[in-house]
Design a protein around this motif. Sequence first.
Motif, PDB file in Angstrom:
ATOM      1  N   LEU A   1      -6.139  -1.204  -9.394  1.00  0.00           N
ATOM      2  CA  LEU A   1      -5.680  -0.173  -8.460  1.00  0.00           C
ATOM      3  C   LEU A   1      -5.263  -0.777  -7.119  1.00  0.00           C
ATOM      4  O   LEU A   1      -4.328  -0.283  -6.474  1.00  0.00           O
ATOM      5  N   LEU A   2      -5.917  -1.840  -6.696  1.00  0.00           N
ATOM      6  CA  LEU A   2      -5.488  -2.551  -5.491  1.00  0.00           C
ATOM      7  C   LEU A   2      -4.095  -3.149  -5.689  1.00  0.00           C
ATOM      8  O   LEU A   2      -3.224  -3.047  -4.815  1.00  0.00           O
ATOM      9  N   VAL A   3      -3.891  -3.782  -6.830  1.00  0.00           N
ATOM     10  CA  VAL A   3      -2.580  -4.378  -7.117  1.00  0.00           C
ATOM     11  C   VAL A   3      -1.510  -3.293  -7.163  1.00  0.00           C
ATOM     12  O   VAL A   3      -0.406  -3.459  -6.627  1.00  0.00           O
ATOM     13  N   GLN A   4      -1.816  -2.194  -7.807  1.00  0.00           N
ATOM     14  CA  GLN A   4      -0.863  -1.076  -7.886  1.00  0.00           C
ATOM     15  C   GLN A   4      -0.479  -0.577  -6.494  1.00  0.00           C
ATOM     16  O   GLN A   4       0.697  -0.404  -6.166  1.00  0.00           O
ATOM     17  N   ALA A   5      -1.487  -0.345  -5.652  1.00  0.00           N
ATOM     18  CA  ALA A   5      -1.218   0.173  -4.308  1.00  0.00           C
ATOM     19  C   ALA A   5      -0.462  -0.852  -3.468  1.00  0.00           C
ATOM     20  O   ALA A   5       0.422  -0.489  -2.679  1.00  0.00           O
ATOM     21  N   HIS A   6      -0.799  -2.126  -3.623  1.00  0.00           N
ATOM     22  CA  HIS A   6      -0.106  -3.190  -2.894  1.00  0.00           C
ATOM     23  C   HIS A   6       1.371  -3.221  -3.268  1.00  0.00           C
ATOM     24  O   HIS A   6       2.250  -3.301  -2.403  1.00  0.00           O
ATOM     25  N   ALA A   7       1.652  -3.141  -4.572  1.00  0.00           N
ATOM     26  CA  ALA A   7       3.038  -3.186  -5.037  1.00  0.00           C
ATOM     27  C   ALA A   7       3.822  -1.962  -4.567  1.00  0.00           C
ATOM     28  O   ALA A   7       5.011  -2.059  -4.245  1.00  0.00           O
ATOM     29  N   ARG A   8       3.178  -0.810  -4.520  1.00  0.00           N
ATOM     30  CA  ARG A   8       3.871   0.412  -4.076  1.00  0.00           C
ATOM     31  C   ARG A   8       4.173   0.385  -2.587  1.00  0.00           C
ATOM     32  O   ARG A   8       5.199   0.906  -2.150  1.00  0.00           O
ATOM     33  N   LEU A   9       3.289  -0.212  -1.809  1.00  0.00           N
ATOM     34  CA  LEU A   9       3.443  -0.185  -0.360  1.00  0.00           C
ATOM     35  C   LEU A   9       4.378  -1.261   0.157  1.00  0.00           C
ATOM     36  O   LEU A   9       5.170  -1.021   1.082  1.00  0.00           O
ATOM     37  N   ARG A  10       4.323  -2.461  -0.429  1.00  0.00           N
ATOM     38  CA  ARG A  10       5.078  -3.590   0.115  1.00  0.00           C
ATOM     39  C   ARG A  10       6.562  -3.486  -0.256  1.00  0.00           C
ATOM     40  O   ARG A  10       6.901  -3.331  -1.426  1.00  0.00           O
TER      41      ARG A  10
ATOM     42  N   GLU B   1      10.152  -8.812 -10.170  1.00  0.00           N
ATOM     43  CA  GLU B   1      11.374  -8.279  -9.552  1.00  0.00           C
ATOM     44  C   GLU B   1      11.116  -7.753  -8.141  1.00  0.00           C
ATOM     45  O   GLU B   1      12.066  -7.563  -7.377  1.00  0.00           O
ATOM     46  N   ARG B   2       9.867  -7.575  -7.781  1.00  0.00           N
ATOM     47  CA  ARG B   2       9.531  -7.139  -6.428  1.00  0.00           C
ATOM     48  C   ARG B   2       9.188  -8.315  -5.514  1.00  0.00           C
ATOM     49  O   ARG B   2       8.777  -8.118  -4.367  1.00  0.00           O
ATOM     50  N   GLY B   3       9.317  -9.523  -6.032  1.00  0.00           N
ATOM     51  CA  GLY B   3       9.053 -10.710  -5.221  1.00  0.00           C
ATOM     52  C   GLY B   3       7.583 -11.009  -5.039  1.00  0.00           C
ATOM     53  O   GLY B   3       7.198 -11.715  -4.093  1.00  0.00           O
TER      54      GLY B   3
ATOM     55  N   ALA C   1      10.121  -4.585  -1.477  1.00  0.00           N
ATOM     56  CA  ALA C   1      10.515  -5.655  -2.384  1.00  0.00           C
ATOM     57  C   ALA C   1      11.133  -6.805  -1.595  1.00  0.00           C
ATOM     58  O   ALA C   1      11.855  -6.588  -0.624  1.00  0.00           O
ATOM     59  N   GLY C   2      10.824  -8.024  -2.023  1.00  0.00           N
ATOM     60  CA  GLY C   2      11.354  -9.207  -1.355  1.00  0.00           C
ATOM     61  C   GLY C   2      10.422 -10.374  -1.532  1.00  0.00           C
ATOM     62  O   GLY C   2       9.259 -10.199  -1.920  1.00  0.00           O
ATOM     63  N   PRO C   3      10.883 -11.585  -1.288  1.00  0.00           N
ATOM     64  CA  PRO C   3      10.060 -12.775  -1.526  1.00  0.00           C
ATOM     65  C   PRO C   3       8.846 -12.821  -0.617  1.00  0.00           C
ATOM     66  O   PRO C   3       8.814 -12.200   0.450  1.00  0.00           O
ATOM     67  N   GLY C   4       7.835 -13.567  -1.072  1.00  0.00           N
ATOM     68  CA  GLY C   4       6.652 -13.793  -0.251  1.00  0.00           C
ATOM     69  C   GLY C   4       5.449 -12.958  -0.611  1.00  0.00           C
ATOM     70  O   GLY C   4       4.376 -13.149  -0.053  1.00  0.00           O
ATOM     71  N   GLY C   5       5.591 -12.014  -1.546  1.00  0.00           N
ATOM     72  CA  GLY C   5       4.443 -11.217  -1.963  1.00  0.00           C
ATOM     73  C   GLY C   5       3.519 -12.033  -2.852  1.00  0.00           C
ATOM     74  O   GLY C   5       3.977 -12.805  -3.700  1.00  0.00           O
ATOM     75  N   ARG C   6       2.228 -11.863  -2.653  1.00  0.00           N
ATOM     76  CA  ARG C   6       1.249 -12.645  -3.416  1.00  0.00           C
ATOM     77  C   ARG C   6       0.069 -11.778  -3.824  1.00  0.00           C
ATOM     78  O   ARG C   6      -0.449 -10.991  -3.038  1.00  0.00           O
ATOM     79  N   VAL C   7      -0.370 -11.968  -5.069  1.00  0.00           N
ATOM     80  CA  VAL C   7      -1.630 -11.412  -5.549  1.00  0.00           C
ATOM     81  C   VAL C   7      -2.422 -12.553  -6.169  1.00  0.00           C
ATOM     82  O   VAL C   7      -1.895 -13.297  -7.006  1.00  0.00           O
TER      83      VAL C   7
END
Length: 277
Positions: free
Chosen positions: A152-161, A208-210, A163-169
């Motif tokens: 659920l943390l990953v889901q919320a992170h992906a929805r909020l951030r 695809e969301r970086g 799209a673009g490079p530099g995202g990390r989980v």
Amino acid sequence: MPRLPHPSTDELRRDPLPLRGRTALVTGASRRGGIGHAVARRLAAYGAGVYLHHHVPHDAAMPWGADRPEDVVASVREALGDPGARVVAGPGDLSDPAAPAELIATAASALGGRLDILVANHALSGGDGTLDEIDAAMLDAHWAVDTRSVLLLVQAHARLRPAGPGGRVVMMTSGQDIAGGMPGEIAYALQKGALASITRSLATTLAERGITVNTVNPGPVDTDYLTGDAYDAVAERFPGGRWGMPDDPARLIAWLATDEAGRITGEVVNSEGGFRR
């Protein structure tokens, strides 16, 4: 496709603050002896703003105890590489299904409205057993904290951030599928194994969301939970004769958050220091 040119000399020179301008949430950072605190210090030293999640009642009930959140924050602030970056802390009981999304939103707001890096370091300790000892309540408790809340943390992170490079989980596993496994901690091993198994699927989903997705097995790390002869016996099983320290996996996790690790995704990375199981 045309081949990319070699990086320039300037590009090859390492930026001393490779995470300057980025923000991170580190969960499970209730005490200075833990991995979460070490990860937060490394991210801060690399220039990131950091939100420290804690659930003090959990650690306070354990033999190792919890620190005051303000002391953990002060320690991370000491490591700040960018004096303009923020270090903030807040509570959250991640067994509550609503807590993960709330935590992501709170962390992003506290760090200027953006969250780039999610390090899901928290886990439920205790309340576990062998195959003969476990029951439905044990399994459900570990599922809720160790696995459901992470997804659920990953889901919320992906929805909020955006799209673009530099995202990390970065998620955490425990080597439950190596050698003899963890027969005395069936509920914990099951849920940590689920995170390792879902890593590739999440990485494919979020590419695809970086956002890269990786899972780290830190191996046995000295977080003040073992002493005496048992501690020495574990140390002897490392080629170097010493336990892993919290900063050992923290260095790996911080590197995975940088652009240098931009092509690393969908991996379960073992950092066990040659531990002989």
